[in-house]
Design a protein around this motif. Structure first.
Motif, PDB file in Angstrom:
ATOM      1  N   UNK A 198       0.876  -1.083   0.028  1.00  0.00           N
ATOM      2  CA  UNK A 198      -0.184   0.039  -0.071  1.00  0.00           C
ATOM      3  C   UNK A 198       0.780   1.127   0.060  1.00  0.00           C
ATOM      4  N   UNK A 199       0.302   2.299  -0.416  1.00  0.00           N
ATOM      5  CA  UNK A 199       0.955   3.776  -0.461  1.00  0.00           C
ATOM      6  C   UNK A 199      -0.164   4.459  -0.227  1.00  0.00           C
ATOM      7  N   UNK A 200       0.234   5.753   0.625  1.00  0.00           N
ATOM      8  CA  UNK A 200      -0.692   6.790   1.164  1.00  0.00           C
ATOM      9  C   UNK A 200      -0.927   7.444  -0.300  1.00  0.00           C
ATOM     10  N   UNK A 201      -2.472   7.927  -0.320  1.00  0.00           N
ATOM     11  CA  UNK A 201      -2.903   8.852  -1.325  1.00  0.00           C
ATOM     12  C   UNK A 201      -2.047   9.863  -1.802  1.00  0.00           C
ATOM     13  N   UNK A 202      -2.123  10.438  -2.968  1.00  0.00           N
ATOM     14  CA  UNK A 202      -1.163  11.376  -3.301  1.00  0.00           C
ATOM     15  C   UNK A 202      -1.414  12.552  -2.512  1.00  0.00           C
ATOM     16  N   UNK A 203      -2.660  13.056  -2.075  1.00  0.00           N
ATOM     17  CA  UNK A 203      -2.663  14.110  -1.212  1.00  0.00           C
ATOM     18  C   UNK A 203      -1.932  14.003   0.081  1.00  0.00           C
ATOM     19  N   UNK A 204      -2.093  12.919   0.563  1.00  0.00           N
ATOM     20  CA  UNK A 204      -1.108  12.535   1.831  1.00  0.00           C
ATOM     21  C   UNK A 204       0.323  12.611   1.305  1.00  0.00           C
ATOM     22  N   UNK A 205       0.948  11.930   0.287  1.00  0.00           N
ATOM     23  CA  UNK A 205       2.151  11.759  -0.007  1.00  0.00           C
ATOM     24  C   UNK A 205       2.909  13.030  -0.221  1.00  0.00           C
ATOM     25  N   UNK A 206       2.137  14.087  -0.911  1.00  0.00           N
ATOM     26  CA  UNK A 206       2.920  15.256  -1.157  1.00  0.00           C
ATOM     27  C   UNK A 206       2.638  16.387  -0.144  1.00  0.00           C
ATOM     28  N   UNK A 245       0.235 -10.342   4.400  1.00  0.00           N
ATOM     29  CA  UNK A 245       1.244  -9.530   4.557  1.00  0.00           C
ATOM     30  C   UNK A 245       0.805  -8.381   4.160  1.00  0.00           C
ATOM     31  N   UNK A 246       0.942  -7.217   4.879  1.00  0.00           N
ATOM     32  CA  UNK A 246       0.740  -5.760   4.270  1.00  0.00           C
ATOM     33  C   UNK A 246       1.932  -5.118   4.406  1.00  0.00           C
ATOM     34  N   UNK A 247       2.438  -4.428   3.462  1.00  0.00           N
ATOM     35  CA  UNK A 247       3.785  -3.693   3.377  1.00  0.00           C
ATOM     36  C   UNK A 247       3.525  -2.403   2.837  1.00  0.00           C
ATOM     37  N   UNK A 248       4.298  -1.412   3.487  1.00  0.00           N
ATOM     38  CA  UNK A 248       4.242  -0.061   2.575  1.00  0.00           C
ATOM     39  C   UNK A 248       5.479  -0.089   1.538  1.00  0.00           C
ATOM     40  N   UNK A 249       5.110   0.446   0.215  1.00  0.00           N
ATOM     41  CA  UNK A 249       5.958   0.393  -0.714  1.00  0.00           C
ATOM     42  C   UNK A 249       5.423  -0.322  -1.927  1.00  0.00           C
ATOM     43  N   UNK A 250       6.586  -0.638  -2.803  1.00  0.00           N
ATOM     44  CA  UNK A 250       6.159  -1.392  -4.184  1.00  0.00           C
ATOM     45  C   UNK A 250       5.958  -2.783  -4.186  1.00  0.00           C
ATOM     46  N   UNK A 251       4.830  -3.107  -4.681  1.00  0.00           N
ATOM     47  CA  UNK A 251       4.104  -4.464  -4.844  1.00  0.00           C
ATOM     48  C   UNK A 251       5.070  -5.232  -5.341  1.00  0.00           C
ATOM     49  N   UNK A 252       5.776  -4.949  -6.584  1.00  0.00           N
ATOM     50  CA  UNK A 252       6.964  -5.805  -6.953  1.00  0.00           C
ATOM     51  C   UNK A 252       8.038  -6.279  -6.235  1.00  0.00           C
ATOM     52  N   UNK A 253       8.551  -5.141  -5.497  1.00  0.00           N
ATOM     53  CA  UNK A 253       9.650  -5.456  -4.634  1.00  0.00           C
ATOM     54  C   UNK A 253       9.281  -6.279  -3.558  1.00  0.00           C
ATOM     55  N   UNK A 254       8.003  -6.259  -2.969  1.00  0.00           N
ATOM     56  CA  UNK A 254       7.787  -7.155  -1.623  1.00  0.00           C
ATOM     57  C   UNK A 254       7.469  -8.525  -2.310  1.00  0.00           C
TER      58      UNK A 254
END
Length: 301
Positions: A198-206, A245-254
């Motif tokens: 998962x990643x935060x929505x853009x309005x949270x990320x920036x 398993x839930x992780x922050x970041x890239x799905x491919x990497x995990x």
């Protein structure tokens, strides 16, 4: 019509490894194994050359599937092995052959980054257009690689299977993809490890300062979404232990990280009707390039 586990065979080491994996999968599914050899006609001037005449072509096109079938039958007693000789462009022919298969198995053309796959043009074409699941197998894949190490740390076909890993997108969960992964884990009598990034929505990320409480809340929300999607599947497959398993970041990497301790990685490919382009998706493409175990690509709407 009884479906088969079908493998594309061209006599290369990678296609032979694919045939062995497919034979083991056929046994797990109690289905016949079909070895499909595609002969792509050579240009007429080359076909007239002494070493490439009609008799030579017929000899090699018949020899490859026949010898492969004999070897597989010897190593897997009781398995029904069917051979089929087809003609045409391999990508088109194999994608068509997949329509009547439970799944299609292909060998990788080499090693990509970190020991993964280099998927050639034929493999990419089949992955993009096949209507059934396609499994990619590396040339060096061995049966023992899919199993847990024995007490002295050596992988063995006599030990339990390593977990099956499923890449899950909770925003677009697909029943075909999830069912394939649960079924694979059930047949192997091994846990299903469901990986969601998962990643935060853009309005949270920036423009938002780091906020541990917000990060924790988003992580909790992602975990709850995974549990919600999997809840009916846990009921449907009570014999499958499910690890979320839930992780922050890239799905491919995990997913690539999870492949190091897996027997099979299952990812999806959204079906596209446009015949132009690969239509595989960047996450699936990255997993194919870097995963260290067989990868099943399941098409879905």
């Amino acid at each position: 019509m009884l479906r088969t586990v079908t493998v594309g065979l061209d006599g290369s080491p990678e296609s032979r490894a694919a045939a062995e994996w497919a034979a083991r999968e056929s046994t797990l599914r109690s289905l016949p194994l079909k070895l499909v050899h595609v002969w792509e006609p050579v240009p007429e001037p080359m076909a007239q050359a002494p070493l490439l005449g009609a008799e030579t072509q017929q000899h090699w096109t018949e020899r490859i599937p026949r010898e492969a079938a004999e070897g597989v039958a010897l190593r897997h007693p009781g398995l029904e092995v069917i051979t089929e000789q087809l003609y045409g462009h391999p990508g088109d022919v194999l994608a068509e052959a997949a329509k009547n298969a439970e799944l299609l198995v292909l060998g990788s053309r080499g090693l990509g980054g970190l020991g993964g796959f280099l998927v050639g043009s034929v493999g990419l074409s089949v992955l993009a257009h096949a209507e059934r699941p396609v499994v990619l197998v590396r040339a060096l894949e061995q049966a023992a690689d899919e199993h847990e190490p024995d007490p002295v740390g050596i992988p063995s076909a006599a030990t339990p299977f390593r977990p099956v890993v499923l890449g899950l997108d909770t925003a677009h969960p697909d029943e075909t993809l999830i069912a394939f992964a649960f079924d694979a884990a059930l047949r192997r009598e091994t846990p299903l490890r469901v990986v969601h990034a998962w990643n935060p929505p853009p309005y949270y990320a920036y423009g938002t300062p780091a906020n541990p409480a917000l990060h924790e809340a988003l992580a909790l929300s992602a975990a709850e979404e995974v549990a919600k999607v999997l809840s009916p599947w846990r009921t449907r497959f009570p014999g499958v232990e499910t690890v979320e398993v839930t992780r922050y970041g890239s799905p491919a990497v995990h997913l690539v990280d999870a492949s190091h301790e897996a027997s099979l990685v299952v990812v999806g490919r959204r079906t596209r009707r446009n015949p132009v382009g690969s239509h595989i998706g960047h996450v699936t493409h990255a997993v194919l390039h870097h995963a260290t175990v067989p990868v099943a690509v399941v098409p879905h709407d």
